[in-house]
Design an enzyme around this catalytic site. Structure first.
Site, mmCIF file in Angstrom:
data_model
loop_
_atom_site.group_PDB
_atom_site.id
_atom_site.type_symbol
_atom_site.label_atom_id
_atom_site.label_comp_id
_atom_site.label_asym_id
_atom_site.label_seq_id
_atom_site.Cartn_x
_atom_site.Cartn_y
_atom_site.Cartn_z
ATOM 1 N N GLY A 113 -31.039 33.179 -4.572
ATOM 2 C CA GLY A 113 -31.214 34.542 -5.074
ATOM 3 C C GLY A 113 -32.205 34.548 -6.238
ATOM 4 O O GLY A 113 -33.037 33.639 -6.369
ATOM 5 N N ASP A 138 -26.538 40.914 -2.857
ATOM 6 C CA ASP A 138 -26.979 42.021 -3.718
ATOM 7 C C ASP A 138 -28.246 42.719 -3.210
ATOM 8 O O ASP A 138 -28.544 43.832 -3.651
ATOM 9 C CB ASP A 138 -27.248 41.512 -5.141
ATOM 10 C CG ASP A 138 -25.983 41.014 -5.826
ATOM 11 O OD1 ASP A 138 -24.889 41.378 -5.375
ATOM 12 O OD2 ASP A 138 -26.102 40.247 -6.799
ATOM 13 N N MET A 180 -19.366 44.426 -5.501
ATOM 14 C CA MET A 180 -20.237 43.533 -6.270
ATOM 15 C C MET A 180 -21.623 44.140 -6.486
ATOM 16 O O MET A 180 -22.058 44.990 -5.709
ATOM 17 C CB MET A 180 -20.341 42.178 -5.586
ATOM 18 C CG MET A 180 -19.155 41.282 -5.892
ATOM 19 S SD MET A 180 -19.381 39.628 -5.241
ATOM 20 C CE MET A 180 -18.069 38.768 -6.119
HETATM 21 O O1 F6P Z 1 -24.324 36.187 -5.766
HETATM 22 C C1 F6P Z 1 -24.326 37.490 -6.237
HETATM 23 C C2 F6P Z 1 -22.949 37.865 -6.730
HETATM 24 O O2 F6P Z 1 -22.042 37.894 -5.658
HETATM 25 C C3 F6P Z 1 -22.929 39.187 -7.475
HETATM 26 O O3 F6P Z 1 -22.846 40.304 -6.637
HETATM 27 C C4 F6P Z 1 -21.718 39.013 -8.343
HETATM 28 O O4 F6P Z 1 -21.821 39.846 -9.467
HETATM 29 C C5 F6P Z 1 -21.772 37.561 -8.703
HETATM 30 O O5 F6P Z 1 -22.490 36.927 -7.673
HETATM 31 C C6 F6P Z 1 -20.446 36.892 -8.862
HETATM 32 O O6 F6P Z 1 -20.670 35.586 -9.287
HETATM 33 P P1 F6P Z 1 -19.616 34.403 -9.228
HETATM 34 O O7 F6P Z 1 -19.443 33.994 -7.809
HETATM 35 O O8 F6P Z 1 -20.263 33.320 -10.025
HETATM 36 O O9 F6P Z 1 -18.343 34.916 -9.816
#
Ligand code: F6P
Length: 359
Positions: A113, A138, A180
């Protein structure tokens, strides 16, 4: 001999294995097996820093099309700290270059990403041959109309809101479904429209509580006994959005609620006296099998990446533009976020059917 390294970096998503399979199968179609070595780098850039990698067997790229997660493992290596020397005196960039050279790689394939693309670009500027693929639920990567993982997450989030509909109706409740997306509202916007949410709150359009209440009361007056709000985790009240960055961060941290949805639920309950519930599907949205659209997209991105490797056209991210698979220079896209344009036709379409955005 062609030597290719491959890693998956950052938060996982559906379609990573499909993309890995696409790249590697297309490479095996172009080179004889004894002319090609593919090294799987374990747990993203962390594996490249620590030299954790292994020579993959050709059969490891079979039977993974429908598998969620990533067979290579992943981790977050924040770009902000990538140049910092860590407590053990390790220079992460030099270590990554060392692993690349030690493996005698011709190219490194990065599936990642936003942050991961920035590191990919940095490595490219440091002289490594990089080809990258855009992944994230996202959908906020600049230079591509769509990322793989997004559509699968939309499917799951839509399904969640569909289920919430029936219970909201039975109990005459207001439901907030938090999805998310800290900076970009694509997932919330698409899932909200697909599931018939009444209000959609996204980071790009700061909301005003009074305007949300106005729209909910309008529904009540129309005799509708329940309402659904699709709210991005990065949704922000107007009064916070106006603050300078540092103060805004403090205000969000001091709001005494675990997330913005709980604050909104509290505010709505106080202003309307109606029962409000919050549902947070969280990492569900990133889990499980990729939907067919993502399987195809990830495969197309994968084969395009293999094509770039064959042509030795490096420093590029594969992308989708106007329905066509292309590639863009990493330099041109790294560090740029693709947010929902507030005047886009999809927002207009949602407004046309009466969806409120809290403004
Ligand atoms: O990879 C993107 C994402 O899923 C976002 O939508 C979200 O805010 C974040 O990662 C969550 O991160 P983690 O898995 O580190 O809690």
């Amino acid at each position: 001999m062609k030597r290719v390294g491959i890693l998956t970096s950052g938060g996982d998503c559906q379609g990573l294995n499909a993309a890995i399979r696409g790249v590697c199968r297309a490479l095996y179609e172009s080179y004889d097996e004894y002319e090609l070595e593919i090294y799987g780098i374990i747990d993203g850039y962390k594996g490249l820093i620590n030299g954790e990698c292994r020579l993959m067997r050709v059969d490891e790229f079979s039977g993974i099309l429908t598998q969620g997660g990533t067979i290579l493992g992943t981790s977050r290596q924040p770009f902000k700290q990538i140049r910092d020397i860590d407590e053990d005196g390790i220079n992460k960039i030099e270590e990554m270059k060392r692993t690349y050279k030690k493996l005698k790689l011709d190219c490194l394939v990065v599936l990642g990403g936003n942050g991961s693309q920035k590191t990919a670009n940095l490595l490219s500027e440091e002289g490594l041959n990089i080809v990258s693929l855009p992944k994230t639920i996202d959908n906020d990567l600049w230079g591509t109309d769509i990322t793989f993982g997004f559509q699968s997450a939309v499917d799951i989030a839509t399904n969640v809101i569909d289920c919430i509909h029936t219970t909201a109706m039975s109990h005459s409740r207001i439901f907030i479904v938090e999805l998310m997306g800290h900076k970009a509202g694509w997932l919330t916007l698409h899932a909200g429209i697909a599931s018939g949410a009444d209000i959609i709150l996204i980071p790009e359009i700061p909301y005003k509580l009074d305007d949300v209440v106005r729209d909910l009361e309008k529904r009540n007056k129309q005799g509708k006994n329940y309402s659904i709000l699709a709210v991005a985790e990065g949704a922000i009240p107007k009064e916070y959005a106006k603050l300078p960055k540092k103060e805004r961060k403090e205000a969000m941290e001091n709001m005494n609620h675990p997330t913005i949805s709980y604050k909104l639920a509290d505010d709505l309950q106080k202003s309307m006296g109606q029962e409000v519930r919050v549902a947070v599907p969280g990492h569900f949205q990133r889990g499980g099998s990729p939907c067919p659209y993502d399987r195809v997209l990830a495969t197309r991105f994968g084969t395009e990446a293999a094509r770039l490797i064959r042509k030795e056209n490096y420093g590029r991210m594969v992308s989708m533009k106007d329905g066509e698979i292309k590639s863009v220079s990493l330099k041109g896209i790294a560090g740029k976020l693709k947010l929902v344009p507030t005047d886009s036709s999809i927002i207009e379409c949602a407004r046309d059917i009466g969806i409120g955005f809290g403004d």
